[in-house]
Design a protein around this motif. Structure first.
Motif, short mmCIF file in Angstrom:
data_model
loop_
_atom_site.label_atom_id
_atom_site.label_comp_id
_atom_site.label_asym_id
_atom_site.label_seq_id
_atom_site.Cartn_x
_atom_site.Cartn_y
_atom_site.Cartn_z
N LEU A 22 0.84 -1.20 0.00
CA LEU A 22 0.00 0.00 0.00
C LEU A 22 0.88 1.25 0.00
O LEU A 22 0.56 2.25 -0.66
CB LEU A 22 -0.91 -0.03 1.23
CG LEU A 22 -2.13 0.87 1.23
CD1 LEU A 22 -3.04 0.57 0.05
CD2 LEU A 22 -2.92 0.71 2.53
N ALA A 23 1.97 1.17 0.75
CA ALA A 23 2.88 2.32 0.80
C ALA A 23 3.50 2.57 -0.57
O ALA A 23 3.69 3.72 -0.98
CB ALA A 23 3.98 2.07 1.84
N SER B 149 1.11 4.30 -2.58
CA SER B 149 0.95 5.70 -2.15
C SER B 149 2.09 6.58 -2.66
O SER B 149 2.02 7.80 -2.55
CB SER B 149 0.86 5.78 -0.62
OG SER B 149 2.14 5.59 -0.05
N HIS B 150 3.13 5.94 -3.20
CA HIS B 150 4.24 6.69 -3.78
C HIS B 150 3.74 7.62 -4.89
O HIS B 150 4.28 8.70 -5.11
CB HIS B 150 5.26 5.71 -4.37
CG HIS B 150 6.64 5.94 -3.84
ND1 HIS B 150 7.15 7.19 -3.65
CD2 HIS B 150 7.61 5.08 -3.45
CE1 HIS B 150 8.37 7.09 -3.17
NE2 HIS B 150 8.67 5.81 -3.02
N PHE C 128 0.96 9.03 -4.92
CA PHE C 128 -0.02 10.00 -4.41
C PHE C 128 0.61 11.38 -4.29
O PHE C 128 1.72 11.53 -3.77
CB PHE C 128 -0.52 9.60 -3.02
CG PHE C 128 -1.47 8.42 -2.99
CD1 PHE C 128 -1.66 7.62 -4.10
CD2 PHE C 128 -2.17 8.12 -1.84
CE1 PHE C 128 -2.51 6.53 -4.07
CE2 PHE C 128 -3.02 7.04 -1.79
CZ PHE C 128 -3.19 6.24 -2.90
N GLU D 75 -4.43 13.59 -3.93
CA GLU D 75 -4.82 12.23 -3.56
C GLU D 75 -4.86 12.10 -2.02
O GLU D 75 -5.77 11.47 -1.47
CB GLU D 75 -3.84 11.19 -4.12
CG GLU D 75 -4.00 10.93 -5.62
CD GLU D 75 -3.43 12.04 -6.48
OE1 GLU D 75 -2.57 12.81 -5.97
OE2 GLU D 75 -3.83 12.16 -7.64
N TYR D 76 -3.86 12.70 -1.36
CA TYR D 76 -3.85 12.63 0.10
C TYR D 76 -5.05 13.38 0.70
O TYR D 76 -5.64 12.93 1.68
CB TYR D 76 -2.53 13.18 0.68
CG TYR D 76 -1.51 12.08 0.81
CD1 TYR D 76 -1.65 11.09 1.77
CD2 TYR D 76 -0.41 12.02 -0.03
CE1 TYR D 76 -0.73 10.06 1.88
CE2 TYR D 76 0.52 11.00 0.07
CZ TYR D 76 0.34 10.02 1.03
OH TYR D 76 1.24 8.99 1.14
N LEU E 8 -7.95 11.16 0.18
CA LEU E 8 -7.85 10.02 1.10
C LEU E 8 -8.27 10.43 2.52
O LEU E 8 -9.00 9.69 3.20
CB LEU E 8 -6.41 9.50 1.09
CG LEU E 8 -6.08 8.34 2.03
CD1 LEU E 8 -6.86 7.10 1.65
CD2 LEU E 8 -4.58 8.03 1.98
N PRO F 160 -3.37 0.88 7.18
CA PRO F 160 -3.46 2.27 6.68
C PRO F 160 -2.71 3.25 7.58
O PRO F 160 -2.24 4.29 7.10
CB PRO F 160 -4.97 2.56 6.69
CG PRO F 160 -5.54 1.61 7.68
CD PRO F 160 -4.68 0.39 7.63
N LEU G 253 -0.28 4.81 5.07
CA LEU G 253 -0.84 6.05 4.52
C LEU G 253 -0.91 7.19 5.53
O LEU G 253 -1.18 8.33 5.16
CB LEU G 253 -2.26 5.78 3.99
CG LEU G 253 -2.41 4.67 2.95
CD1 LEU G 253 -3.87 4.37 2.71
CD2 LEU G 253 -1.74 5.07 1.65
N GLY H 164 3.93 6.31 5.83
CA GLY H 164 3.81 6.37 4.37
C GLY H 164 5.01 5.74 3.70
O GLY H 164 5.80 5.03 4.35
N SER I 272 -2.64 19.34 2.68
CA SER I 272 -2.84 18.75 1.35
C SER I 272 -3.82 19.57 0.54
O SER I 272 -3.66 19.70 -0.68
CB SER I 272 -3.30 17.28 1.46
OG SER I 272 -4.47 17.20 2.21
#
Lengths: 153, 502
Positions: free
Chosen positions: B132-133, B136-137, B139, B143-144, B147, B314, B318, B341, B446
């Protein structure tokens, strides 16, 4: 009619709070747009307050026509305990943390109906002493000791 | 492999091992005490972890989280007083079993199901969090932001009577996070001239106030009740027959718990309730649930412990907490300067394995406690609350004071406690507020960065497919309940009318 409006009190309190906080945001300074990078300091709080206001209105709408749920009666013990915690906070500066903790460890059990006086006294002495030793010597945290500073610092 | 070995080396470092074991023991003790939850225990212990290195500190909190979730089942089974909300479903069948003299069998099943659920979710955590991390690269701030909005929207479906109140709580938490000097403009917001508020309101005093002080005030309102304590004649592992009967339930509930844990904001309590309901739905003896069915223990226990590993996914990958306790652990990561993250897995890849090792050890240790030490731990519930809560107050004060050595933090703790008591009375939980506080800076930063990227045109969020996906998920989690409710109401009169016509 008001008795058939669930969540009326928290809803009104929230709306008043939202209005008051919105008014406070009008006192925030503004900076030139270049420094603000397009988002003044008021933007986020106002956005959140707006969302809160809308959600509160939804809550009030959902509660209209519904009877408020019965809530447990607040006993005098809760009020006195709250007052005791507040008094403890005011005493921390004067008496210090250890002595004030000893007092709260003495008074809260008595207030909550504990009647074994011997145990209460032992507890009220041992608990603050153990916390003092643990935090002062093991964790090296300097707790304010108020009037006991000459001996416990 | 090197990172795995480095991560697991925490178990051979005496100091780290000691704090993990301490976290596990404190977790089981606190979990067993009605009124004290694992969230509260993690909140209380968090200030003291500042004196530790980051890895053992976070590992200790993770171990406490696991053990605290299990600890609640001991008192749920023995005295029908769930030590923590996730154990409430365990009491439905655990206590009837204990009443008919099968306390040992019930506790044994609770321990085994918890361990299996916990272990399986840890495997998922180790595999899913880095993956998942990596995702998230890709992102960016939009996106954050999306999220974080999705994470907050999930508050609408966490346990609690009113989704709207949970959302108001989340928004209130976000508002608390805006206090202090705005880093972009340098403008003071809601500081009221108090210098200690310039850097914002500390996370820990709010946490302690909302969880512990609010509960202390609630306890002042509680009349002492005599709890019937079941004698624990024999602690034994579930029999082979029991195990044959419950293994599908354990596996199913482990999957459910892990999945629910991974969802932002959803925690062990919801996992346990769904685990219990699904166990009843699939069981041949579903109609006997509530009278002492062993599947009624295996289902919620496997699910609530599986949610602990799931919720860390998460949180670590994240920076979006998977549960209220994970939100507190996320606060711990931030306090220790660890940024969750993709960067976490690049810069400190061994931390994940240390957390895995700590939670693994916690599972093994509480299996021992569940099978051997339950008699001892059940006695903890006999500590009079008249002595327990003044000690909690003393620890709250030291915990709130210790972080910044400031009495303003103690005052904030008390204000949060008083506010928490009243909010709880009117149905607003502490967990959504904490989630809001934790996510506050992520949401604001963000959004601000997104607006710069988009040249202040918010419609350009629609150019980002991942952000759109999160917004759609957020819309679904916000509106599925009212929409389905409306559809049900719409269908009911029609079907009633058609029956009438027939």
């Amino acid at each position: 009619m008001l008795s058939r409006w669930r969540d009326l009190l928290p809803g009104v309190v929230l709306l008043v709070m939202v209005v008051a906080l919105y008014w406070i945001t009008t006192t925030f300074s503004t900076v030139p747009a270049l420094f603000a990078q397009g988002m003044q300091a008021t933007a986020m709080p106002r956005l959140i307050l707006g969302v809160m206001a809308v959600l509160t209105l939804v809550m009030l709408y959902q509660g209209y026509g519904h009877v408020e749920e019965d809530k447990p009666v607040i006993s005098w013990r809760m009020w006195v305990t709250a007052g005791l915690l507040l008094a403890a906070f005011l005493l921390f500066e004067i008496l210090g943390l250890t002595l004030t903790m000893a007092l709260t460890c003495l008074l809260i059990p008595l207030l909550w109906g504990e009647r074994r006086l011997g145990r209460i006294v032992i507890y009220a002495v041992c608990t603050p002493v153990m916390i003092y030793l643990l935090f002062t010597y093991a964790l090296q945290l300097r707790l304010p000791q108020g009037i006991l500073s000459p001996w416990l610092s | 492999m090197e990172h795995i070995l480095t991560g697991f080396s925490i178990l051979i470092d005496p100091m780290s091992l000691a704090v993990i074991l301490l976290g596990t023991i404190v977790g089981v003790l606190v979990g067993a005490l009605p009124g004290l939850s694992s969230s509260m225990a993690v909140a209380l212990l968090l200030p003291f972890t500042i004196y530790l290195d980051p890895v053992p500190a976070i590992s200790m909190l993770a171990a406490l989280y696991c053990a605290g979730t299990f600890g609640g089942s001991i008192t749920a089974i023995l005295i029908n007083a769930p030590g923590a909300p996730p154990a409430a479903a365990t009491a439905f069948d655990g206590y009837p079993m204990a009443q008919r003299g099968e306390a040992g069998r019930a506790l044994g099943m609770a321990a085994v199901a918890s361990v299996i659920g916990g272990m399986l979710s840890l495997i998922v955590m180790v595999l899913a969090a880095p993956a998942l991390a990596r995702i998230s690269h890709s992102f960016g701030p939009p996106e954050y932001f999306a999220l974080a909005v999705f994470g907050l929207s999930m508050l609408a479906s966490i346990s609690g009577k009113s989704p709207v109140k949970n959302l108001i709580g989340g928004a209130f938490g976000l508002l608390i996070a805006t206090v202090g000097v705005d880093l972009t403009t340098g403008v003071e917001r809601f500081t009221f001239g108090v210098p200690e508020l310039y850097e914002g309101i500390s996370f820990i005093p709010i946490l302690i106030g909302l969880f512990a002080i609010a509960e202390l005030l609630a306890q002042a309102n509680v009349r002492d009740k005599v709890l019937e304590r079941i004698s624990l004649n024999a602690i034994k592992l579930p029999s082979v027959t029991d195990f044959k009967r419950v293994w599908p339930t354990i596996l199913r509930s482990s999957g459910i718990g892990t999945f629910i844990g991974i969802l932002p904001a959803e925690g062990s309590t919801m996992a346990a309730m769904i685990g219990y309901n699904e166990a009843r739905r699939w069981s041949k003896n579903g109609d006997k649930f509530g009278t002492g069915e062993i599947e009624g223990i295996a289902g919620p226990e496997a699910a609530n412990n599986a949610a602990t590993g799931g919720s860390m996914v998460p949180t670590l990958a994240l920076g979006i907490p998977g549960s209220a306790t994970a939100a507190v652990i996320l606060g711990g990561l931030q306090i220790h300067g660890i940024r969750p993250g993709a960067y976490l897995f690049e810069n400190q890849p061994d931390l994940l394995y240390s957390i895995f090792a700590a939670m693994f050890l916690a599972n093994v240790v509480f299996l021992g406690f569940g099978l051997v030490g339950a008699r001892l731990f059940s006695r903890i519930s006999l500590i009079p609350r008249t002595f327990l809560w003044p000690t909690v107050f003393a620890l709250c004060v030291v915990g709130a004071y210790g972080v910044n050595q400031s009495m303003v933090d103690v005052m904030i703790m008390l204000i949060a406690g008083f506010a928490g008591f009243w909010l709880k009375r009117y149905g607003f939980g502490a967990a959504p507020i904490i989630m809001g506080v934790v996510l506050g800076s992520l949401v604001e930063n963000s959004l601000a960065q997104s607006m710069i990227i988009f040249d202040h045109d918010a419609w350009r969020f629609l150019d980002r497919p991942i952000a759109i996906g999160f917004f759609l998920l957020a819309a679904f989690s916000l509106f599925y309940q009212p929409v389905f409710g409306w559809l049900r109401r719409f269908r009911r009169p029609r079907s009633a009318a058609s029956k009438g016509a027939k």
